[in-house]
Structure formats: C-alpha cells, structure tokens
Write a protein that holds these residues in place. Structure first.
Motif, PDB file in Angstrom:
ATOM      1  N   GLU A  52       0.809  -1.214   0.000  1.00 41.52           N
ATOM      2  CA  GLU A  52       0.000   0.000   0.000  1.00 41.52           C
ATOM      3  C   GLU A  52       0.850   1.276   0.000  1.00 41.52           C
ATOM      4  O   GLU A  52       0.321   2.376  -0.139  1.00 41.52           O
ATOM      5  N   ALA A  53       2.155   1.144   0.166  1.00 39.65           N
ATOM      6  CA  ALA A  53       3.030   2.307   0.336  1.00 39.65           C
ATOM      7  C   ALA A  53       3.129   3.138  -0.934  1.00 39.65           C
ATOM      8  O   ALA A  53       3.248   2.607  -2.036  1.00 39.65           O
ATOM      9  N   PHE A  54       3.081   4.460  -0.760  1.00 38.45           N
ATOM     10  CA  PHE A  54       3.279   5.376  -1.891  1.00 38.45           C
ATOM     11  C   PHE A  54       4.651   6.032  -1.832  1.00 38.45           C
ATOM     12  O   PHE A  54       5.050   6.742  -2.763  1.00 38.45           O
ATOM     13  N   SER A  55       5.409   5.775  -0.760  1.00 38.99           N
ATOM     14  CA  SER A  55       6.741   6.349  -0.609  1.00 38.99           C
ATOM     15  C   SER A  55       7.608   5.401   0.202  1.00 38.99           C
ATOM     16  O   SER A  55       7.121   4.724   1.106  1.00 38.99           O
ATOM     17  N   GLU A  56       8.898   5.375  -0.139  1.00 41.19           N
ATOM     18  CA  GLU A  56       9.871   4.554   0.582  1.00 41.19           C
ATOM     19  C   GLU A  56      11.199   5.291   0.562  1.00 41.19           C
ATOM     20  O   GLU A  56      11.715   5.609  -0.509  1.00 41.19           O
ATOM     21  N   LYS A  57      11.737   5.607   1.757  1.00 44.45           N
ATOM     22  CA  LYS A  57      13.003   6.335   1.853  1.00 44.45           C
ATOM     23  C   LYS A  57      13.840   5.789   2.997  1.00 44.45           C
ATOM     24  O   LYS A  57      13.318   5.457   4.056  1.00 44.45           O
ATOM     25  N   ARG A  58      15.131   5.761   2.774  1.00 45.99           N
ATOM     26  CA  ARG A  58      16.059   5.375   3.843  1.00 45.99           C
ATOM     27  C   ARG A  58      16.290   6.585   4.739  1.00 45.99           C
ATOM     28  O   ARG A  58      16.427   7.712   4.265  1.00 45.99           O
ATOM     29  N   ILE A  59      16.361   6.329   6.032  1.00 44.94           N
ATOM     30  CA  ILE A  59      16.627   7.372   7.019  1.00 44.94           C
ATOM     31  C   ILE A  59      17.795   6.924   7.887  1.00 44.94           C
ATOM     32  O   ILE A  59      17.803   5.806   8.402  1.00 44.94           O
ATOM     33  N   VAL A  60      18.770   7.817   8.046  1.00 44.90           N
ATOM     34  CA  VAL A  60      19.866   7.613   8.973  1.00 44.90           C
ATOM     35  C   VAL A  60      19.799   8.796   9.929  1.00 44.90           C
ATOM     36  O   VAL A  60      19.720   9.952   9.497  1.00 44.90           O
ATOM     37  N   GLN A  61      19.797   8.503  11.230  1.00 46.72           N
ATOM     38  CA  GLN A  61      19.683   9.601  12.189  1.00 46.72           C
ATOM     39  C   GLN A  61      20.487   9.323  13.443  1.00 46.72           C
ATOM     40  O   GLN A  61      20.693   8.176  13.827  1.00 46.72           O
ATOM     41  N   LYS A 114      -1.251   5.776   2.935  1.00 42.13           N
ATOM     42  CA  LYS A 114      -2.469   6.552   3.166  1.00 42.13           C
ATOM     43  C   LYS A 114      -3.545   5.625   3.731  1.00 42.13           C
ATOM     44  O   LYS A 114      -3.713   4.508   3.280  1.00 42.13           O
ATOM     45  N   SER A 115      -4.237   6.129   4.749  1.00 42.23           N
ATOM     46  CA  SER A 115      -5.337   5.389   5.372  1.00 42.23           C
ATOM     47  C   SER A 115      -6.436   6.395   5.679  1.00 42.23           C
ATOM     48  O   SER A 115      -6.298   7.189   6.623  1.00 42.23           O
ATOM     49  N   GLY A 116      -7.471   6.398   4.892  1.00 44.41           N
ATOM     50  CA  GLY A 116      -8.507   7.410   5.038  1.00 44.41           C
ATOM     51  C   GLY A 116      -7.907   8.774   4.754  1.00 44.41           C
ATOM     52  O   GLY A 116      -7.230   8.960   3.748  1.00 44.41           O
ATOM     53  N   SER A 117      -8.100   9.721   5.656  1.00 47.54           N
ATOM     54  CA  SER A 117      -7.545  11.060   5.462  1.00 47.54           C
ATOM     55  C   SER A 117      -6.175  11.229   6.126  1.00 47.54           C
ATOM     56  O   SER A 117      -5.637  12.337   6.173  1.00 47.54           O
ATOM     57  N   HIS A 118      -5.609  10.149   6.637  1.00 44.56           N
ATOM     58  CA  HIS A 118      -4.327  10.198   7.335  1.00 44.56           C
ATOM     59  C   HIS A 118      -3.242   9.458   6.562  1.00 44.56           C
ATOM     60  O   HIS A 118      -3.537   8.678   5.658  1.00 44.56           O
ATOM     61  N   VAL A 119      -2.009   9.688   6.991  1.00 44.39           N
ATOM     62  CA  VAL A 119      -0.868   8.957   6.449  1.00 44.39           C
ATOM     63  C   VAL A 119      -0.129   8.306   7.611  1.00 44.39           C
ATOM     64  O   VAL A 119       0.206   8.970   8.593  1.00 44.39           O
ATOM     65  N   PHE A 120       0.088   7.012   7.507  1.00 43.61           N
ATOM     66  CA  PHE A 120       0.918   6.295   8.467  1.00 43.61           C
ATOM     67  C   PHE A 120       2.349   6.299   7.946  1.00 43.61           C
ATOM     68  O   PHE A 120       2.579   6.076   6.755  1.00 43.61           O
ATOM     69  N   LYS A 174      17.118  -4.307  13.959  1.00 43.35           N
ATOM     70  CA  LYS A 174      16.474  -5.178  12.974  1.00 43.35           C
ATOM     71  C   LYS A 174      15.410  -6.045  13.638  1.00 43.35           C
ATOM     72  O   LYS A 174      15.605  -6.561  14.730  1.00 43.35           O
ATOM     73  N   GLY A 175      14.275  -6.159  12.974  1.00 43.39           N
ATOM     74  CA  GLY A 175      13.162  -6.937  13.500  1.00 43.39           C
ATOM     75  C   GLY A 175      12.066  -6.068  14.083  1.00 43.39           C
ATOM     76  O   GLY A 175      10.947  -6.529  14.283  1.00 43.39           O
ATOM     77  N   LEU A 176      12.372  -4.809  14.333  1.00 48.48           N
ATOM     78  CA  LEU A 176      11.384  -3.879  14.876  1.00 48.48           C
ATOM     79  C   LEU A 176      10.734  -3.095  13.739  1.00 48.48           C
ATOM     80  O   LEU A 176      11.422  -2.552  12.876  1.00 48.48           O
ATOM     81  N   VAL A 177       9.400  -3.056  13.747  1.00 49.22           N
ATOM     82  CA  VAL A 177       8.643  -2.287  12.765  1.00 49.22           C
ATOM     83  C   VAL A 177       7.584  -1.497  13.526  1.00 49.22           C
ATOM     84  O   VAL A 177       6.759  -2.073  14.240  1.00 49.22           O
ATOM     85  N   ILE A 178       7.630  -0.185  13.378  1.00 52.95           N
ATOM     86  CA  ILE A 178       6.723   0.713  14.101  1.00 52.95           C
ATOM     87  C   ILE A 178       5.997   1.621  13.123  1.00 52.95           C
ATOM     88  O   ILE A 178       6.612   2.178  12.203  1.00 52.95           O
ATOM     89  N   ALA A 179       4.692   1.778  13.329  1.00 53.27           N
ATOM     90  CA  ALA A 179       3.885   2.712  12.533  1.00 53.27           C
ATOM     91  C   ALA A 179       3.511   3.896  13.419  1.00 53.27           C
ATOM     92  O   ALA A 179       3.141   3.723  14.584  1.00 53.27           O
ATOM     93  N   GLU A 180       3.603   5.094  12.847  1.00 54.65           N
ATOM     94  CA  GLU A 180       3.208   6.310  13.550  1.00 54.65           C
ATOM     95  C   GLU A 180       2.171   7.046  12.722  1.00 54.65           C
ATOM     96  O   GLU A 180       2.218   7.020  11.490  1.00 54.65           O
ATOM     97  N   ILE A 181       1.266   7.704  13.403  1.00 50.75           N
ATOM     98  CA  ILE A 181       0.278   8.541  12.737  1.00 50.75           C
ATOM     99  C   ILE A 181       0.229   9.874  13.466  1.00 50.75           C
ATOM    100  O   ILE A 181       0.192   9.903  14.700  1.00 50.75           O
ATOM    101  N   GLU A 182       0.289  10.964  12.708  1.00 49.90           N
ATOM    102  CA  GLU A 182       0.167  12.300  13.301  1.00 49.90           C
ATOM    103  C   GLU A 182      -1.288  12.723  13.230  1.00 49.90           C
ATOM    104  O   GLU A 182      -1.970  12.507  12.231  1.00 49.90           O
TER     105      GLU A 182
END
Length: 155
Positions: free
Chosen positions: A18-27, A94-100, A110-118
């Motif tokens: 379902e993803a419309f975007s995929e980016k690597r993040i280093v922080q 995208k999920s309804g009017s929001h983006v996860f 590795k092995g951790l997957v977290i979803a956030e919604i604002e």
C-alpha cells in the motif's frame, strides 16, 4: 510546533503493498535528555535538525521544531552525535484522510517495525489498518532516542 502522534507495532508486511513512498533514514542524536532531544537526520536526499520536548503523560503530544539543513551539514553533525545511529526504511501509507509512517528498522534494531500517525488533536479518530498491532504510544523504549542507546536486538 506541537506534534500529536500515536505509535503502533506492525504485525504484517502487507503495508508495503500500500506504500506510496519509501526512503532510507539515517539519524543520530546530539542530545537525548528526556526534556529535550536534538536529532540529526538524513532522509533520502535531504538533511534535517529537529528539537523535541518532553512528551505529555500519555506520550501523545510534545513540542517539535524542525529545519531543513544540507546533507553535508547533516553528515558533519552525525559525526559528532551520541553513540548509536539509527538506520531504517520509512514507508508512507495513506489510510482514510491520514498517512501512516512505517519504520522498518535495520542493523541493531532489525526486526522492529513501528507505525506512527500524526493527528490534529489527541481524540481524533482514524482508520486502523489490519496490519497495526499493539499500541506503544508513550512507551519510551520505542522512542528512537532510546533505541539508539538500547537497540531492539539487545532487549
């Protein structure tokens, strides 16, 4: 400059379809004090500096200030960050009017997957996709600043 968000564990990789975007993040973090974290991030081809304040009791709301900086500046600042750089792939769905924003952590997390919604307010309703699992909002061990100190693979 107030961020309201909720966090969830993810129980399926179905979100990738379902993803419309995929980016690597280093922080990394210049400061991980609970009252103020200062994060340096390279997201795709962009650099950012972000200051976050202490979360409210529920963990949903906190001060956030962010500015774009050059990738070269971000790379130089990452070199002086506290130990424990976070590496992850972020998917946006995208999920309804929001983006996860779904973070698939790499390396020591590795092995951790977290979803956030604002959200626009703490009581705002939203559609929960079937791939969302347990809510971990307010559980500080899932904050990136804490994952940089005590990675998921060491729990």
């Amino acid at each position: 400059m107030i961020e309201i968000e909720r966090k969830f564990l993810v129980i399926s990789e179905a979100f990738k379809m379902e993803a419309f975007s995929e980016k690597r993040i280093v922080q990394g973090f210049l400061n991980t004090h609970p009252d103020r974290t200062v994060r340096i991030r390279i997201k795709g081809e962009e650099g950012f500096i972000t200051v976050k304040g202490r979360s409210n009791t529920e963990g949903t709301t906190r001060f956030e200030w962010e500015r774009k900086i050059s990738v070269q500046e971000a790379e130089a600042l990452l070199a002086v960050c506290e130990e424990g750089v976070i590496d992850k792939i972020r998917y946006e769905v995208k999920s309804g009017s929001h983006v996860f924003e779904i973070d698939v952590f790499l390396e020591k997390n590795k092995g951790l997957v977290i979803a956030e919604i604002e959200l626009s307010n703490e009581n705002e309703s939203f559609i929960k996709p079937f791939w969302l699992g347990e809510e971990v909002t307010g559980n500080i061990k899932y904050y990136n600043s804490q994952l940089s100190k005590k990675p998921f693979t060491e729990w």
